[in-house]
Design an enzyme around this catalytic site. Sequence first.
Site, PDB file in Angstrom:
ATOM      1  N   HIS A  73     -11.058  -2.637   3.147  1.00  0.00           N
ATOM      2  CA  HIS A  73     -11.024  -2.308   4.573  1.00  0.00           C
ATOM      3  C   HIS A  73     -11.805  -1.031   4.915  1.00  0.00           C
ATOM      4  O   HIS A  73     -11.888  -0.668   6.079  1.00  0.00           O
ATOM      5  CB  HIS A  73      -9.566  -2.149   5.002  1.00  0.00           C
ATOM      6  N   ASP A 114       0.861  -1.167   0.000  1.00  0.00           N
ATOM      7  CA  ASP A 114       0.000   0.000   0.000  1.00  0.00           C
ATOM      8  C   ASP A 114       0.907   1.230   0.000  1.00  0.00           C
ATOM      9  O   ASP A 114       1.819   1.335   0.824  1.00  0.00           O
ATOM     10  CB  ASP A 114      -0.871  -0.005   1.267  1.00  0.00           C
TER      11      ASP A 114
HETATM   12  O1  TEU Z   1      -9.317   5.988   1.812  1.00  0.00           O
HETATM   13  C1  TEU Z   1      -9.731   7.178   1.240  1.00  0.00           C
HETATM   14  C2  TEU Z   1     -11.153   7.431   1.358  1.00  0.00           C
HETATM   15  O2  TEU Z   1     -11.714   8.080   0.496  1.00  0.00           O
HETATM   16  C3  TEU Z   1     -11.887   6.816   2.493  1.00  0.00           C
HETATM   17  O3  TEU Z   1     -11.279   7.079   3.696  1.00  0.00           O
HETATM   18  C4  TEU Z   1     -13.258   7.312   2.544  1.00  0.00           C
HETATM   19  O4  TEU Z   1     -13.295   8.592   3.084  1.00  0.00           O
HETATM   20  C5  TEU Z   1     -14.037   6.360   3.390  1.00  0.00           C
HETATM   21  O5  TEU Z   1     -13.844   5.075   2.914  1.00  0.00           O
HETATM   22  C6  TEU Z   1     -15.494   6.633   3.339  1.00  0.00           C
HETATM   23  O6  TEU Z   1     -16.119   5.726   4.192  1.00  0.00           O
HETATM   24  C7  TEU Z   1      -7.969   5.720   1.940  1.00  0.00           C
HETATM   25  C8  TEU Z   1      -7.752   4.478   2.775  1.00  0.00           C
HETATM   26  O7  TEU Z   1      -8.276   3.361   2.107  1.00  0.00           O
HETATM   27  C9  TEU Z   1      -8.342   4.685   4.132  1.00  0.00           C
HETATM   28  O8  TEU Z   1      -8.272   3.538   4.930  1.00  0.00           O
HETATM   29  C10 TEU Z   1      -7.582   5.820   4.777  1.00  0.00           C
HETATM   30  O9  TEU Z   1      -8.173   6.155   6.014  1.00  0.00           O
HETATM   31  C11 TEU Z   1      -7.555   7.070   3.904  1.00  0.00           C
HETATM   32  O10 TEU Z   1      -7.265   6.787   2.541  1.00  0.00           O
HETATM   33  C12 TEU Z   1      -6.477   8.009   4.372  1.00  0.00           C
HETATM   34  O11 TEU Z   1      -5.224   7.479   4.078  1.00  0.00           O
END
Ligand code: TEU
Length: 528
Positions: free
Chosen positions: A318, A98
């Site tokens: 996730h 990642d």
């Molecule tokens: O996710 C980006 C993102 O758009 C999500 O956090 C979105 O706001 C959320 O799924 C809505 O429910 C990525 C990662 O996958 C996430 O785990 C991180 O928290 C985020 O970026 C920040 O790095």
Amino acid sequence: MDGNWWKKSVVYQIYPRSFCDSNGDGIGDLRGIIGKLDYIASLGVDVIWLSPIYLSPNEDNGYDISSYTEINPEYGTMEDFDALVAEASRRGLKIVMDLVINHTSTEHQWFRLSRKGVEPYKDFYYWSDSWPGTPNNWTGFFGGGTWCYDSERKASYLHLFAPHQADLNYHNPLLWEKIEEILRFWLDKGVKGFRCDVINILYKDSLENGRKRLILTGSEHYLTLPGTHEILKRLNSVVKEYDGFTVGETVFVDIEDARKLTLPERKELDMVFSFRHMETDQIIVKWFKKRFSWKKFISTLSLWQNELPWNSIYFENHDQPRSVSRFGSLEYRQQSAKLLALLLLTLKGTPFIYQGEEIGMTNFDFQGMDEIRDVESKNIYSILSSIPLPEALRWRIIKASSRDNARTPMQWTKEKGSGFSSSSPWLGINRNSAEINVEAENEDPSSVLIFYRALLKLRKNCRDLLEGDFRLENNGRRLTVYRRGDVKVMLNHSGKSIRVEEKGKVVLSTYLEHENGVLKPWEGILVK
Ligand code: TEU
Ligand code: CA
């Protein structure tokens, strides 16, 4: 070099914290993953994507990185990581990491030096002197404002996510050099590519006020801008030297953006994760009303199938509540999870399976905020607490939307601790783990797990499923029919039997026995 190997691959996503705990501290780790490699290989997948395992204060479970080239000691050591790559490779499995480069943790050395004004890190982040008062009106991904005051630098910095996740400033050319070193560090270790976190928001064109929006005011200043396309071309050239692939998590992209990001001749990303089909059960704010329609789901998927030569396919990760709880039916959990598997693995593209999806894991029946760890849920809850809403509604929103639904520990066995850990886990184990677990499904020929294995095997040797064109033939309220080359897929996504004409040989059914001319509740078949 087979530049397109990832088009024939299936990816399995691991959320390391929740996969398998080898040393009994309640937190999944690298040795735990190594111990499950035989299981992963037995599924018939080709690639493992690891959610972040880097050093991190874990405010956002590793998506807040404090060192890109160190392993979080909770997960193990660099030796463990090297062993993982080697052991995976022995089983024909590749590892993809990642890549979280939109922001770092405020504990990262770059940020520590930046806040002191030390060169060359001074401008590695977006700093603004206009304090008190906010530099602009932008709103963030986790809700709320996007600027945080730093008393050391006496200025505020931009954070599109949580306050401890400071956005990196790609106007600084030195930053890219550092990122490139990080890429090479992992690629030299044998990593075969990257899942690139929120990759289409890297470049901000200005910090001016944005047009007021319900969500993400300011986003016109950073969503999929030319500056980002430039960075992606550089990313691509490094990863392709190593025959790796990239999949970008791309927020708020439409098909036109996705084409620009993935058309092979543009040499940017290999695939993107689109959110469009995942949004079909969301009305304005996804949690208020859940009115999911398969018609909308299928038409969205179909549009993307037709408009892009190739892309990723996923129903879970996730960040998303469990697919069987959203798009399937809990009453027909096993059948509908198998039907979703059939859809996932017969669309055109590279499928991504999220840990637990292959056994039909469901959302968790959270009882209160004390059972929730997700920083996003906590933020949203505190925002919701400041507006007059009935507590029951507030809680319903959190419960249905929380990313922790997908993060509960993997269910390996029926025992207490579900074979995940010998001690108390960092996040609660789903109360249905005695019934839904790998051990039980291994023994049950009608299980979701056995179906995944059979389908993955069939897919591997089927040209039509690997390369065939996608053609939607029926998009009904209860019945979906499409073709991939000469193979036909028929899905009954309803709780009632439907009469059908197969017009060919049924090579696979989600039921152990298919009855000619009938699709039973939530039955899906492959016809050739
Ligand atoms: O996710 C980006 C993102 O758009 C999500 O956090 C979105 O706001 C959320 O799924 C809505 O429910 C990525 C990662 O996958 C996430 O785990 C991180 O928290 C985020 O970026 C920040 O790095
Ligand atoms: Ca552990």
